[in-house]
Each structure stands twice: as C-alpha cells, then as structure tokens.
Design a protein around this motif. Structure first.
Motif, short mmCIF file in Angstrom:
data_model
loop_
_atom_site.label_atom_id
_atom_site.label_comp_id
_atom_site.label_asym_id
_atom_site.label_seq_id
_atom_site.Cartn_x
_atom_site.Cartn_y
_atom_site.Cartn_z
N GLN A 102 1.28 -1.32 -0.11
CA GLN A 102 -0.03 -0.28 0.30
C GLN A 102 0.45 1.32 0.54
O GLN A 102 0.97 1.86 -1.11
N LEU A 182 -7.32 0.54 -2.60
CA LEU A 182 -7.25 -0.37 -1.97
C LEU A 182 -8.92 -0.96 -1.59
O LEU A 182 -8.65 -2.30 -0.35
N TYR A 250 -2.76 -6.96 -5.16
CA TYR A 250 -2.88 -5.55 -5.06
C TYR A 250 -2.98 -4.96 -6.33
O TYR A 250 -3.89 -3.73 -5.75
#
Length: 253
Positions: A102, A182, A250
């Motif tokens: 992230q 996210l 991701y």
C-alpha cells in the motif's frame, strides 16, 4: 484390476474431498460467467450475438480469471510464509507485506502521478519486498518465537507502515485516490486492466518448484545446513516470492 487402475482408484479415494471441491469450484465459476447485472444466455453466445459476446469477453471472463488468479496467488503467498516461519498465524496481512505494498502504491501516486499500471507495480514490488525483508530481520532477532509473538511483531510493524501511509495520504490529499486502489472488489476488472494478474501464474509455478526447499527451511537453520540448503537464501527468496505475488494481487484494478 491392473496396477494402474488400482493406483487410480486409490488416488480418487485419497483425494475425494479435493475432487469434490474442485468440481464445485468449476461449476460455480461457469455459472458466474452468465450471472450479473445483465444476464447472458449460452444460446446467445453460440449464436454469436455481438452484445452478449462483448460483455462476456470484456467483463465476465476477465473478472473470473482475475478472481481465480488472485485467490490462488494469495493462498500460495500465505502458505509460503507459514511454512518458512513454521507459524500458522503468519500471512501477508500479519507479515507487513500488504501494508508495504500500500505504501508503494501511494509513493507511485505521489511521485509519478502520470505513471501507468506497470510503473506502479514496480513501486509496489519494491516496497512489499523491502517491508517483508525488514519483518524477517525482526523475527530472526526474536529470542522466543512462539506462535503469538511472531505475528504480533508483524502486526505492529504493519501498523507503523500503515500509519506512515495514512499520514502521507492526508498530508498530500491523496486519501481518496489511495482508497480507490485498496477497495477489495472486482467490479472494475475489464479487458485491458487485469492482464497483470497473469504474472501470478509463473510465480506460483516457481513456488511449487521450490516447495521442497521451503519445507526444509521451515524445519530450521541447522537442519537446512545439514542437507546442503542455503538457509538465508531460500528464506529471503521465499519471502520475496510471497511479496511479489501479494503486490500483483493488489494491483489487479
């Protein structure tokens, strides 16, 4: 009954539950291709209906492939980390890998706002690998490596990285942009935006090729060295592989 037939019967009996689950997965996957906001009829696909074919090839099939690759990748990444640490509570979530990925996505949005998906993936790769290596460095210096202490260290380290990510996002007003990356959904997965998950396939194959080495390293440093396996090399290679798979999953949107 020949020996080959006996082996086949024994294989089916010993893997009956796995075969049943795979069959259910296959049936549900096929059903998901035809269910959605716009229902697709198999007869229309066979007749070559352009609208139905467009929805099937641009949205439904990429979505299914992305879901399957992501699920396989995350499960393999978690299994690698659990095997290397000999701890069933270790995963990319409790090993600071996801938090590091992230942070990499945010850094890419801050310093390269016009970057494409592949450039942002490189940022996620770098930070996920670096964060996972730091986590490994921490746990190697823990004296009492019980089942609870190791994941707690990973959770605390992940929260520190998450705090840095949140601070930078608030400071540079990137909270909304980061949140869009996210959100755990596959509704935006379309043709042209999911192909990156194909990188999961060779990484998973590589993980299976080195599965025996991961099992040996999971038994400890002394055991690995007695069998001629480089403990640190396989350990960091396994965590690097897990971090790369996590970063790819991701970046699916």
């Amino acid at each position: 009954m020949t020996n080959l037939e006996k082996k086949g019967v024994d294989f089916i009996k010993s893997h009956r539950s796995t075969i049943v689950l795979l069959t259910i997965l296959f049936l549900l996957s096929c059903c998901s291709l035809f269910v959605g906001v716009i229902d697709i009829m198999p007869a229309d696909l066979f007749n070559g209906d352009p609208e139905q074919m467009g929805i099937f090839l641009i949205s439904r099939l990429p979505r299914l492939l992305a879901i399957l690759c992501t699920a396989i990748g995350m499960s393999v990444a978690g299994l690698i980390m659990q095997q290397l640490c000999s701890n069933k509570f270790i995963s990319p979530t409790t090993g600071a890998t996801i938090s590091s990925a992230q942070l990499g996505i945010l850094l890419a949005l801050l310093f390269m706002p016009a970057s494409n998906l592949w450039s942002r993936t490189l940022f996620a790769f770098a930070t996920a690998i670096l964060g996972t290596w730091v986590f490994v460095w921490f746990i190697q210096r823990i004296r009492f490596k019980d089942l609870v202490m190791v994941p707690l260290v990973g959770i605390m380290f992940g929260n520190v990285i998450g705090g840095i990510t949140s601070y930078l996002a608030y400071k540079y007003e990137m909270t909304q942009a980061l949140s869009s990356w996210l959100v755990g959904h596959f509704s935006l997965v379309l043709k042209g935006r999911y192909e990156i998950v194909w990188l999961t396939v060779p990484l998973v194959i590589l993980a299976f090729l080195f599965a025996n080495h991961f099992n040996i390293v999971g038994l400890g440093r002394d055991f690995s060295q007695n069998l001629g396996v480089s403990y640190n090399l396989i350990l960091f290679s396994g965590f690097t592989l897990s971090a790369m798979i996590t970063a790819i999953d991701y970046m699916k949107i």
